[in-house]
Design a protein around this motif. Structure first.
Motif, short mmCIF file in Angstrom:
data_model
loop_
_atom_site.label_atom_id
_atom_site.label_comp_id
_atom_site.label_asym_id
_atom_site.label_seq_id
_atom_site.Cartn_x
_atom_site.Cartn_y
_atom_site.Cartn_z
N PRO A 12 0.83 -1.21 0.00
CA PRO A 12 0.00 0.00 0.00
C PRO A 12 0.86 1.25 0.00
O PRO A 12 1.88 1.33 0.70
CB PRO A 12 -0.80 -0.13 1.30
CG PRO A 12 -0.78 -1.57 1.64
CD PRO A 12 0.53 -2.09 1.14
N SER A 13 0.47 2.22 -0.79
CA SER A 13 1.21 3.48 -0.87
C SER A 13 0.39 4.67 -0.41
O SER A 13 0.94 5.75 -0.18
CB SER A 13 1.70 3.72 -2.30
OG SER A 13 0.60 3.76 -3.21
N SER A 14 -0.91 4.50 -0.26
CA SER A 14 -1.77 5.59 0.19
C SER A 14 -1.67 5.74 1.70
O SER A 14 -1.76 4.76 2.45
CB SER A 14 -3.23 5.30 -0.21
OG SER A 14 -4.09 6.30 0.28
N GLN A 16 -3.02 6.73 5.21
CA GLN A 16 -4.25 6.97 5.96
C GLN A 16 -4.07 8.04 7.02
O GLN A 16 -4.91 8.89 7.22
CB GLN A 16 -4.72 5.67 6.64
CG GLN A 16 -5.80 4.93 5.87
CD GLN A 16 -5.17 3.87 4.98
OE1 GLN A 16 -3.94 3.72 4.97
NE2 GLN A 16 -5.96 3.16 4.24
N LYS A 35 -0.18 3.10 6.48
CA LYS A 35 -0.59 2.82 5.10
C LYS A 35 -1.38 1.51 5.09
O LYS A 35 -0.81 0.43 5.04
CB LYS A 35 0.63 2.71 4.18
CG LYS A 35 1.45 3.99 4.07
CD LYS A 35 2.64 3.79 3.14
CE LYS A 35 3.45 5.06 2.99
NZ LYS A 35 4.63 4.88 2.10
N ASN A 36 -2.68 1.63 5.19
CA ASN A 36 -3.58 0.48 5.25
C ASN A 36 -3.20 -0.40 6.44
O ASN A 36 -3.48 -0.05 7.57
CB ASN A 36 -3.53 -0.30 3.93
CG ASN A 36 -4.73 -1.21 3.78
OD1 ASN A 36 -5.03 -2.03 4.64
ND2 ASN A 36 -5.46 -1.04 2.68
N ASP A 353 -7.87 19.09 -0.39
CA ASP A 353 -7.86 18.01 -1.36
C ASP A 353 -7.37 18.43 -2.72
O ASP A 353 -7.36 17.64 -3.67
CB ASP A 353 -9.26 17.42 -1.50
CG ASP A 353 -10.29 18.44 -1.92
OD1 ASP A 353 -9.93 19.63 -2.05
OD2 ASP A 353 -11.46 18.06 -2.11
#
Length: 354
Positions: A12-14, A16, A35-36, A353
Motif C-alpha cells: 500500500p502506498s496511500s 491513511q 498505510k492500510n 484536497d
C-alpha cells in the motif's frame, strides 16, 4: 477444479494517517505513517527522513495517535483498526522492537457504527483517551499520566468514573501471534498481527499488570502500575449522534473534550464536555457553540486555549468565554492539519484536497 490465487503486486502506498513524536529516541523526532495495514517509522535526519522500521498488522489501521506522558522517556502509539480493536504500542530499546503495552476492543452488542469510522482523541496531558465507534456513545479510558498519578492510581480510578471502581489489573491481557480474536468471557485479548516477517508478532510483549523488563529492574509483581498504562474504559451516552470530529482542549484542569457534530436540521455545532465529571450517568457539559459553519469538518485544539473549526472556505476560532471569530479562506475541503509550533501554537499548517 480450477483455483485462482490473487495477491497485490505492491505494498500500500496511500497514507491513511501520519503523526510525529519521540517514539524511538527521546532526543529525536520520529514520523509514524499508517498505510492500510502497514506501520512505518521514519527518523528525522536534518533535511530528510529515513525509514527505520516497518511492521505489518493483520487489520486495516483506522486511526493513529501519539501519547507522551511527561514522566515517560519515549512516546506511545495508539492505533485502532477497522474491526474496532485498539492497541497501545511502545519501542523497546533493549530488543530494538515494538512491544504491545495494552490492547482492547471497542465492539458493543448494541449501537449503530459511525458512518465515517472510529474517532479518537488524546488529552494533551495524556490523562485520558476518548474513542467513538458507535453513534451516541463515547468511550473514555483513563491513562496513568505521570508518577503522581501512578502512586495514587487506585484513588484516581475511583474518582474518575464517579465512584465506580474500574481497576485495570483485575484481568490480564495476553498477546499471541496465532489468535486474532478477543474474548470478553475469559478476559484475554490478542493484537491483530500478521504472521509474516517483520511483524509485531515476533516482539516480546508485556502483560498488563506485570512489569516489563524495559520499565525497570526488579521482580515482576502482579498489579504493578507504570506510567502510560490504561485503566478499564467507561462508556457514556451523549446526545450528539452524527459526530464529525473531536479533540481534547488545552489548559483545562480536568480532561475536557470538544465534539463537532451535526443535528437533524443539518446545523453543525460544537459541544464541550468535561470527561472527568459525571452527572446522572452523563458527562457534564461545559459550554457549546452553535452554527460553526455548514461545511465544518475538523476541529483543532490550540495550545493557548480554544479551538479552530476548519471548513470549506472558512476557519472559525471558538472559546467558551470569547466571541466567535470567522475568517474566510481560499481552500476547499480540508484533509489534514498540524500545529507547526506546538508550544506557542501561533501557526497552523492546513492541507486541502487540491
Amino acid at each position: 477444479m480450477q483455483y485462482h490465487y490473487v495477491v497485490t503486486a505492491h505494498k500500500p502506498s496511500s497514507v491513511q494517517s501520519a503523526v510525529k513524536g519521540a517514539f524511538i529516541d527521546p532526543s529525536a523526532t520520529n514520523l509514524i505513517v499508517a498505510k492500510n495495514h502497514i506501520l512505518e517509522i521514519y527518523h528525522d535526519a536534518n533535511d530528510s527522513v529515513r525509514l527505520m522500521a516497518e511492521y505489518v498488522l493483520n487489520g486495516q489501521i483506522q486511526t493513529l495517535d501519539v501519547l507522551h506522558p511527561k514522566d515517560r522517556i519515549t512516546a506511545l502509539i495508539l492505533i485502532t483498526t477497522s474491526k474496532k480493536q485498539f492497541a497501545v504500542l511502545s519501542w523497546d530499546s533493549m530488543s530494538g522492537k515494538i512491544i504491545t503495552e495494552s490492547f482492547g476492543s471497542l465492539i458493543e452488542r448494541l449501537g449503530r457504527p459511525m458512518d465515517e469510522g472510529t474517532l479518537t482523541a488524546v488529552d494533551p496531558k495524556c490523562r485520558a483517551i476518548a474513542m467513538m465507534a458507535y453513534q451516541g456513545t463515547l468511550k473514555v479510558i483513563p491513562v496513568v499520566a505521570d508518577e503522581a498519578m501512578r502512586r495514587s492510581a487506585g484513588r484516581y480510578a475511583k474518582n474518575y468514573c464517579g465512584g465506580s471502581e474500574l481497576w485495570p489489573y483485575s484481568t490480564k491481557y495476553s498477546v499471541s501471534a496465532t489468535t486474532t480474536e478477543a474474548s470478553a468471557v475469559t478476559g484475554t485479548a490478542t493484537l491483530p498481527i500478521s504472521p509474516t516477517t517483520p511483524t509485531l508478532a515476533m516482539s516480546k510483549v508485556s502483560v498488563v499488570g506485570e512489569k516489563h523488563p524495559s520499565k525497570g529492574k526488579g521482580k515482576a509483581v502482579q498489579g504493578e502500575i507504570a506510567v502510560g498504562d490504561l485503566y478499564s474504559g467507561h462508556l457514556f451516552r451523549i446526545e450528539e449522534l452524527k459526530v464529525l470530529d473531536m479533540a481534547f482542549l488545552h489548559g483545562c484542569g480536568k480532561p475536557t473534550i470538544a465534539i463537532l457534530h451535526e443535528d437533524n436540521a443539518m446545523i453543525r455545532s460544537v459541544q464541550v464536555y468535561e470527561a472527568h465529571t459525571i452527572i446522572n450517568d452523563k458527562l457534564a457539559g461545559v459550554w457549546a457553540q452553535g452554527n460553526v459553519g455548514p461545511t465544518a469538518s475538523h476541529i483543532l485544539a490550540l495550545p493557548r486555549g480554544g479551538a479552530l473549526v476548519l471548513g470549506q472556505g472558512f476557519i472559525t476560532f471558538i472559546d467558551g468565554d470569547r466571541s466567535k471569530v470567522v475568517v474566510s479562506t481560499g481552500w476547499s475541503d480540508v484533509t489534514a492539519h498540524e500545529i507547526i509550533d506546538p508550544h506557542a501554537g501561533e501557526r497552523v499548517l492546513v492541507g486541502d484536497d487540491e
